[in-house]
Design a protein around this motif. Structure first.
Motif, mmCIF file in Angstrom:
data_model
loop_
_atom_site.group_PDB
_atom_site.id
_atom_site.type_symbol
_atom_site.label_atom_id
_atom_site.label_comp_id
_atom_site.label_asym_id
_atom_site.label_seq_id
_atom_site.Cartn_x
_atom_site.Cartn_y
_atom_site.Cartn_z
ATOM 1 N N LYS A 17 17.733 13.272 12.612
ATOM 2 C CA LYS A 17 17.158 13.278 11.206
ATOM 3 C C LYS A 17 17.838 12.243 10.556
ATOM 4 O O LYS A 17 17.329 11.793 9.219
ATOM 5 C CB LYS A 17 17.349 14.443 10.579
ATOM 6 N N ASP A 18 19.110 11.904 10.799
ATOM 7 C CA ASP A 18 19.857 10.747 10.138
ATOM 8 C C ASP A 18 19.930 9.374 10.351
ATOM 9 O O ASP A 18 20.732 8.471 10.072
ATOM 10 C CB ASP A 18 21.398 11.295 9.774
ATOM 11 N N SER A 19 18.810 9.229 11.542
ATOM 12 C CA SER A 19 18.845 7.867 11.948
ATOM 13 C C SER A 19 18.176 6.977 11.006
ATOM 14 O O SER A 19 17.088 7.204 10.516
ATOM 15 C CB SER A 19 17.808 7.748 13.347
ATOM 16 N N PRO A 20 18.925 5.722 10.644
ATOM 17 C CA PRO A 20 18.272 4.730 9.778
ATOM 18 C C PRO A 20 17.261 4.032 10.498
ATOM 19 O O PRO A 20 17.076 3.976 11.647
ATOM 20 C CB PRO A 20 19.640 4.113 9.400
ATOM 21 N N LEU A 21 16.702 3.118 9.595
ATOM 22 C CA LEU A 21 15.757 2.352 10.081
ATOM 23 C C LEU A 21 16.455 1.182 10.766
ATOM 24 O O LEU A 21 17.706 0.795 10.492
ATOM 25 C CB LEU A 21 14.906 1.508 8.994
ATOM 26 N N THR A 22 15.701 0.460 11.685
ATOM 27 C CA THR A 22 16.501 -0.616 12.283
ATOM 28 C C THR A 22 16.051 -1.836 11.366
ATOM 29 O O THR A 22 15.669 -1.655 10.498
ATOM 30 C CB THR A 22 15.648 -1.213 13.958
ATOM 31 N N GLN A 23 16.896 -3.067 11.721
ATOM 32 C CA GLN A 23 16.730 -4.104 10.852
ATOM 33 C C GLN A 23 15.303 -4.530 10.856
ATOM 34 O O GLN A 23 14.735 -4.900 9.725
ATOM 35 C CB GLN A 23 17.607 -5.325 11.193
ATOM 36 N N SER A 24 14.618 -4.369 11.902
ATOM 37 C CA SER A 24 13.255 -4.760 11.822
ATOM 38 C C SER A 24 12.369 -3.651 11.102
ATOM 39 O O SER A 24 11.557 -4.044 10.323
ATOM 40 C CB SER A 24 12.440 -4.804 13.478
ATOM 41 N N GLY A 25 12.815 -2.258 11.092
ATOM 42 C CA GLY A 25 12.122 -1.374 10.240
ATOM 43 C C GLY A 25 12.453 -1.370 8.747
ATOM 44 O O GLY A 25 11.366 -1.320 8.115
ATOM 45 N N VAL A 26 13.453 -2.019 8.431
ATOM 46 C CA VAL A 26 13.837 -2.424 7.219
ATOM 47 C C VAL A 26 12.663 -3.553 6.704
ATOM 48 O O VAL A 26 12.266 -3.383 5.429
ATOM 49 C CB VAL A 26 15.362 -3.063 6.824
ATOM 50 N N ASN A 27 12.673 -4.444 7.461
ATOM 51 C CA ASN A 27 11.660 -5.551 6.993
ATOM 52 C C ASN A 27 10.344 -4.925 7.129
ATOM 53 O O ASN A 27 9.609 -5.332 6.170
ATOM 54 C CB ASN A 27 11.887 -6.898 8.129
ATOM 55 N N GLN A 28 9.943 -4.078 7.765
ATOM 56 C CA GLN A 28 8.595 -3.410 7.881
ATOM 57 C C GLN A 28 8.529 -2.546 6.455
ATOM 58 O O GLN A 28 7.634 -2.739 5.781
ATOM 59 C CB GLN A 28 8.700 -2.363 9.070
ATOM 60 N N ALA A 29 9.512 -1.991 6.013
ATOM 61 C CA ALA A 29 9.464 -1.141 4.720
ATOM 62 C C ALA A 29 9.118 -2.143 3.704
ATOM 63 O O ALA A 29 8.333 -1.379 2.824
ATOM 64 C CB ALA A 29 10.824 -0.519 4.394
ATOM 65 N N HIS A 30 9.800 -3.379 3.613
ATOM 66 C CA HIS A 30 9.517 -4.317 2.514
ATOM 67 C C HIS A 30 8.297 -4.768 2.802
ATOM 68 O O HIS A 30 7.321 -4.964 1.758
ATOM 69 C CB HIS A 30 10.497 -5.471 2.657
ATOM 70 N N ARG A 31 7.506 -4.865 3.977
ATOM 71 C CA ARG A 31 6.195 -5.438 4.201
ATOM 72 C C ARG A 31 4.998 -4.416 3.741
ATOM 73 O O ARG A 31 4.095 -4.596 3.292
ATOM 74 C CB ARG A 31 5.949 -5.727 5.505
ATOM 75 N N LEU A 32 5.595 -3.086 3.979
ATOM 76 C CA LEU A 32 4.981 -1.950 3.695
ATOM 77 C C LEU A 32 4.866 -1.795 1.975
ATOM 78 O O LEU A 32 3.530 -1.662 1.414
ATOM 79 C CB LEU A 32 5.338 -0.776 4.010
ATOM 80 N N ALA A 33 5.909 -2.159 1.492
ATOM 81 C CA ALA A 33 5.697 -2.215 0.008
ATOM 82 C C ALA A 33 4.742 -3.291 -0.699
ATOM 83 O O ALA A 33 4.058 -3.017 -1.553
ATOM 84 C CB ALA A 33 7.145 -2.210 -0.577
ATOM 85 N N ALA A 34 4.917 -4.389 0.112
ATOM 86 C CA ALA A 34 4.015 -5.538 -0.283
ATOM 87 C C ALA A 34 2.466 -5.074 -0.040
ATOM 88 O O ALA A 34 1.754 -5.414 -0.799
ATOM 89 C CB ALA A 34 4.441 -6.749 0.446
ATOM 90 N N PHE A 35 2.167 -4.691 1.125
ATOM 91 C CA PHE A 35 0.948 -4.129 1.252
ATOM 92 C C PHE A 35 0.450 -3.163 0.297
ATOM 93 O O PHE A 35 -0.686 -3.257 -0.071
ATOM 94 C CB PHE A 35 0.889 -3.602 2.808
ATOM 95 N N LEU A 36 1.253 -2.143 0.229
ATOM 96 C CA LEU A 36 0.881 -1.236 -0.799
ATOM 97 C C LEU A 36 0.388 -1.699 -2.174
ATOM 98 O O LEU A 36 -0.501 -1.373 -3.249
ATOM 99 C CB LEU A 36 1.824 0.002 -0.991
ATOM 100 N N ASN A 37 1.344 -2.765 -2.574
ATOM 101 C CA ASN A 37 1.182 -3.363 -4.076
ATOM 102 C C ASN A 37 0.000 -4.122 -3.838
ATOM 103 O O ASN A 37 -0.735 -4.472 -5.062
ATOM 104 C CB ASN A 37 2.528 -4.406 -4.195
ATOM 105 N N LYS A 38 -1.006 -4.649 -2.800
ATOM 106 C CA LYS A 38 -1.803 -5.479 -2.948
ATOM 107 C C LYS A 38 -3.190 -4.466 -2.867
ATOM 108 O O LYS A 38 -4.377 -4.892 -3.087
ATOM 109 C CB LYS A 38 -1.779 -6.269 -1.549
ATOM 110 N N GLN A 39 -2.898 -3.022 -2.679
ATOM 111 C CA GLN A 39 -4.087 -2.381 -2.680
ATOM 112 C C GLN A 39 -4.745 -1.826 -4.054
ATOM 113 O O GLN A 39 -3.937 -1.965 -5.048
ATOM 114 C CB GLN A 39 -3.543 -0.746 -2.080
ATOM 115 N N PRO A 40 -5.652 -1.574 -4.088
ATOM 116 C CA PRO A 40 -6.567 -1.447 -5.534
ATOM 117 C C PRO A 40 -6.033 0.047 -6.199
ATOM 118 O O PRO A 40 -6.093 -0.057 -7.290
ATOM 119 C CB PRO A 40 -8.198 -1.193 -5.189
ATOM 120 N N ILE A 41 -5.288 0.915 -5.385
ATOM 121 C CA ILE A 41 -4.629 2.033 -6.289
ATOM 122 C C ILE A 41 -3.086 1.738 -6.175
ATOM 123 O O ILE A 41 -2.627 0.991 -5.413
ATOM 124 C CB ILE A 41 -5.134 3.005 -5.525
#
Length: 181
Positions: A17-41
């Motif tokens: 439960k306390d496993s953090p994201l990998t460095q790749s996972g951190v990058n994915q989280a930022h790409r996810l935020a950018a993806f969500l920002n581009k959505q119409p909602i």
């Protein structure tokens, strides 16, 4: 129009439960935020598993938009057993074909489904928010999606990515599911 955005967490260092994201996972989280920002909602509420990897997945978006992350233990990953399992893939497959199957100390698919659906139903009845993110884990996500798309199951679980995003949209009394990531 009510929309639930179901998100599977980004790549993590482990299953604890306390496993953090990998460095790749951190990058994915930022790409996810950018993806969500581009959505119409635009998300107006975020409910997440309390596990670190789920919270870190949505944190970049939440921070940027000043949305608090509500932690809900009902969204944590399902425990197959409290003992190590050598053939866990076979056990998992069995659990998707028999929702009542349970190992000692574990949780059946029906048990996990019940708690997960409680969160979804409460979110769907929330009259103050229209676009709600639900951040969880692959196993529970698959079980939940199977309630909206009957054929969704073990094969689909195997094809999930980290992260992964699905939109459930309610129109009148019908639900539509769209795989958007």
């Amino acid at each position: 129009m009510k929309q639930l955005i179901l998100i599977r967490h980004c790549q993590a260092e482990g299953q604890h439960k306390d496993s953090p994201l990998t460095q790749s996972g951190v990058n994915q989280a930022h790409r996810l935020a950018a993806f969500l920002n581009k959505q119409p909602i635009k998300l107006d509420r975020i409910i997440s598993s309390p596990f670190m990897r789920a919270i870190e997945t949505i944190k970049p978006y939440a921070d940027e938009h000043h949305i608090s992350i509500e932690k809900d233990h009902r969204l944590q990953e399902r425990i197959l057993s409290n003992e190590p399992i050598d053939d866990w893939i076979d056990v998992l497959e069995t659990s998707f074909s028999n929702f009542d199957f349970r190992l000692p100390g574990g949780e059946s698919s029906n048990d996990a489904l019940k708690r997960g659906l409680e969160v979804l139903h409460q979110a769907l009845q929330d009259e103050e928010h229209e676009h709600i993110a639900i951040v969880t884990h692959g196993n529970l996500l698959t079980i939940l999606l199977s309630q909206f798309e009957k054929e969704f199951g073990f094969i689909n679980w195997k094809m999930l990515t980290t992260p992964d995003v699905f939109v459930i949209q309610k129109e009148a009394d019908k639900y539509a599911v769209e795989h958007v990531w």
